[in-house]
Each structure stands twice: as structure tokens, then as C-alpha cells.
Design a protein around this motif. Sequence first.
Motif, PDB file in Angstrom:
ATOM      1  N   ALA A  28      39.253  61.212  34.130  1.00 18.78           N
ATOM      2  CA  ALA A  28      38.399  62.029  35.112  1.00 18.78           C
ATOM      3  C   ALA A  28      38.892  63.088  35.760  1.00 18.78           C
ATOM      4  O   ALA A  28      37.947  63.844  36.272  1.00 18.78           O
ATOM      5  CB  ALA A  28      38.043  60.781  36.055  1.00 18.78           C
ATOM      6  N   GLY A  75      28.556  64.225  33.828  1.00 16.28           N
ATOM      7  CA  GLY A  75      28.088  62.835  33.119  1.00 16.28           C
ATOM      8  C   GLY A  75      27.026  62.636  31.991  1.00 16.28           C
ATOM      9  O   GLY A  75      26.620  61.608  31.547  1.00 16.28           O
ATOM     10  N   PRO A 101      30.360  61.777  27.714  1.00 15.99           N
ATOM     11  CA  PRO A 101      31.306  61.091  28.763  1.00 15.99           C
ATOM     12  C   PRO A 101      31.542  59.784  28.367  1.00 15.99           C
ATOM     13  O   PRO A 101      31.092  59.019  27.732  1.00 15.99           O
ATOM     14  CB  PRO A 101      30.097  60.975  29.867  1.00 15.99           C
ATOM     15  CG  PRO A 101      28.663  61.038  28.993  1.00 15.99           C
ATOM     16  CD  PRO A 101      29.017  61.892  27.934  1.00 15.99           C
ATOM     17  N   PHE A 103      32.221  55.977  29.942  1.00 14.34           N
ATOM     18  CA  PHE A 103      32.033  55.350  31.509  1.00 14.34           C
ATOM     19  C   PHE A 103      32.910  53.747  30.963  1.00 14.34           C
ATOM     20  O   PHE A 103      32.760  53.565  29.862  1.00 14.34           O
ATOM     21  CB  PHE A 103      30.519  54.946  31.326  1.00 14.34           C
ATOM     22  CG  PHE A 103      29.738  56.207  31.722  1.00 14.34           C
ATOM     23  CD1 PHE A 103      29.791  56.568  33.202  1.00 14.34           C
ATOM     24  CD2 PHE A 103      29.113  57.067  30.989  1.00 14.34           C
ATOM     25  CE1 PHE A 103      29.010  57.658  33.467  1.00 14.34           C
ATOM     26  CE2 PHE A 103      28.333  58.217  31.301  1.00 14.34           C
ATOM     27  CZ  PHE A 103      28.274  58.276  32.627  1.00 14.34           C
ATOM     28  N   LEU A 108      32.265  56.846  35.650  1.00 16.71           N
ATOM     29  CA  LEU A 108      32.702  57.805  34.814  1.00 16.71           C
ATOM     30  C   LEU A 108      34.433  57.983  34.771  1.00 16.71           C
ATOM     31  O   LEU A 108      34.927  58.316  35.914  1.00 16.71           O
ATOM     32  CB  LEU A 108      32.297  59.126  35.148  1.00 16.71           C
ATOM     33  CG  LEU A 108      32.691  60.257  34.131  1.00 16.71           C
ATOM     34  CD1 LEU A 108      31.884  60.126  32.669  1.00 16.71           C
ATOM     35  CD2 LEU A 108      32.063  61.708  34.718  1.00 16.71           C
TER      36      LEU A 108
END
Length: 433
Positions: A28, A75, A101, A103, A108
Motif C-alpha cells: 500500500a 482502488g 488493486p 484487497f 486495499l
Amino acid sequence: MALTKEQLLNLYQFVVEHASVGIHAVDAEGRTILYNRKMKEIEGFDVEDISDRTILELFAFRLNDSSLMRVLKTGMKELNVKQTYWNKYGHEITTINDTYPIFDGKKLIGAIQFARDITSLEKLIYQPLRRYGEPLTFNVITAISKPIQIVKEKAKKAARARIPVLLIGEPGTGKDMIAEGIHHELQPKNDEFVTLFSRRPNQIERLKTYLAQEKSYTFFFERLEFYSLSVQKELLNILKSLPPEKHMIIGSVGGDPIDLISNHQLLKDLYYYFASMSISIPALRERKEDIKPFIDDYFARHRDRFNSNIQGLSDDVMELFLRYDWPGNLKELELLLDEISSMITNEKYVTYEMLPLHFRFKLQQQNDQTKKPEFFLLQPEKELLPLNEYLKEAEKYYLQHALKMNDGNITKTAKALGMTRQNLQYRIRKLKS
């Protein structure tokens, strides 16, 4: 028998390492957590080089130029995105990326990118006529339109005067061809034509290396607005110190210099350095009479090189080409011709069925989006649009035609419409969104 977790892990590692696409995953914060062998071939880094550094630290990206960083920010996945940047060794590379992205539940935690290297293809496609090994003189340029004849005459005057030149035009309009044409027009001749790419690192150092030589150069500074303002200031100081008439200095920008200055992308003093000779190269949609000569020349070369029978486009396809707006300009046209020519066997003319599906889709989109004056007339049998939608289409139509009447000049159009440049630009951006 089911595989163990360790066996599955080994299988995944094998697949990642032997994939034919580059794979790069980040957390991230933008720090690398996965980087396969193919990506190393493309970008030149080892995992050890990048494990504790972010994407922005590794490459000369602005925040929004990296698809990995954009996906981390939004995202949302991005598919088939073309990206050009410079690798560890300062070589320009171009990739087509699919970026997703990652998750953990709703949180995220990172992003992963799959990159296809198309650098070699880009070099072939995006350098019109350069593949034939010919010097790019003004005689090689097939354009016949009056605007391009004016461009060539101004360029020849600049060559005779040996004064700095600024080439202004959208991406793909052929600024590099005009720059090299100026180089070959010089009397006496310069020793070498050198392009300095603004998005490639260490270009000031590269310039200094050339200047340390005894040779005379024609320097073409591609897309000045992509240099940082501090680099532009350093560049300006170097250019001012050069002995007059030894080197030919040519710069280019991809838009209106006044807009670039107001948006803090172009240094005002650097613009003034080039301002004595500015040459605007019109977009292909504004000089469509140049399309047929370019196509004729392209297929003449194809016949000579491949002994083909191809003569050109069928009448209906030529009509479609002349109606299309060519947002990618000359580069887009040649890319399309390359794609079409890869399917040519014994055909004499390119028919509609030979056009790539993606181009047919673009043609359909353009036809759907272009409103004619009759659209705005209220007719009894015609279903009414919601007022906001009708007003939006009317504004779009009016602004498009106002710009066309003023040759796309934002300043002139804004004045004619009684508004500021900023207000007009805001309205155009809003209508495009």
C-alpha cells in the motif's frame, strides 16, 4: 493427490518466474513485494535494488504517471494502459500494462501489474519514415497542405538564420521530422543531430558531454514542459552561454506555451529564449489533404520492399479516413497502416473488412458523438431530451464549432465568446469528463 501448501508455493513461484510478461507487485506504500525475471529484463533492476524503495523513487514518474500508483490511489483496475519511461540504464521503454488493486476484505493492501514489453515495436512504428534509413529532409515529407508548406518555409528560414526554434504541436504531429528537416537544411552543415528526451534521466549531463566535444550539433529538446522548472532553468543558463551560430537549438512543446507557463509547466524565460521563431504544426484533422499523399507513399514503399500488389485504400475506406479526426495524428495513421499491412496478401485495395476492429469501433464512436445542426431543432415526432442533457449537447456543439472557426486557438475562441481562457478551458474539460 492434492498438492501441499509448499508444493503449491513452488508451483506459483515457477509460474511467476517463467511468465512471458513482467510482474510487479507493491504494498500500500508503493514498496515492491514481488518482481519477476521478465520485469527485471524490462527495467534492469534486481529485487535487492528495489525492495526498500517506492516506485516514485525508482523512476522519474509524476504521481499520476505510474499506473501502479494510480491504482493504489483509486482502488480501481486499469487495463491495456500504455506507459513509456526510462529504465535503470537510461533506456526508453514502452509497456502495455494491466494493473489490479489487491484487497484484504475491504482494505486495499497493494497493487499488481502485468507488463507486456512493446519497446521494439514502438521504435519501429512511432518513427515515421525512419525505418527506411533515409535522412529526414523536407523533400521526404509528403505533406501537400498549405499549413505544412508554411511550416516548411518558416523552418527553412530558421535554418538559414540559425536562430533557436520552438516547435509547437500535439503529440504525433511530426515535430521530430521538422526538427531533423531543419538540421539537414543548415548551411554550413552541423556534424550531428541529437535528440534530448525530457522524460529520460540525466539529459543535462548528456548535453554537457556533447558540448565538451569540438563538433557542431543540432540539439532537439523534445517536450520541454516535461523537464522540471529547476532543470529548465539550468538548461536555459547553458543555452545562453553557447557560442552563437555553432550549434542549432530546437525545442518542442505539446501544447499552447502560454497555457504551459500559466500551469507552471514551462519556464517563461525559457519560452522567451525560443520566442523569436515559433512554428506551430497543425494537427492532422486540420489538414486532411495530407492523408492521401502519406498513404500513397506508405504503400509505394510497401510495394518496393515486399513486392506486394497493394495500391491503396478502397474509396469507401478513404472516405472514412477523411472523416475520422485522428486524435493521435500522423503516428496514429502510420500505426494503423502497419496493422493493416500485416494482413495484406494479394489484395490490391484495403477494404472495410480489413480494418482492425478497434478502429471500426472508434469510427462508430465518433459517428455517435458527432451531433449535426438538425439535432438541436425541436421536431414534433422527436422524443424530448432532459433539459440538462440537451443544454450540454448544445454547449458542446457550439464550443466545437467556435474552436474550429478559430483554428483551435483557445485565446481567440475565448475572446470571441466573451469569456476568459481559464473559463473556456474549464468548460471544455467539463464537457469531456
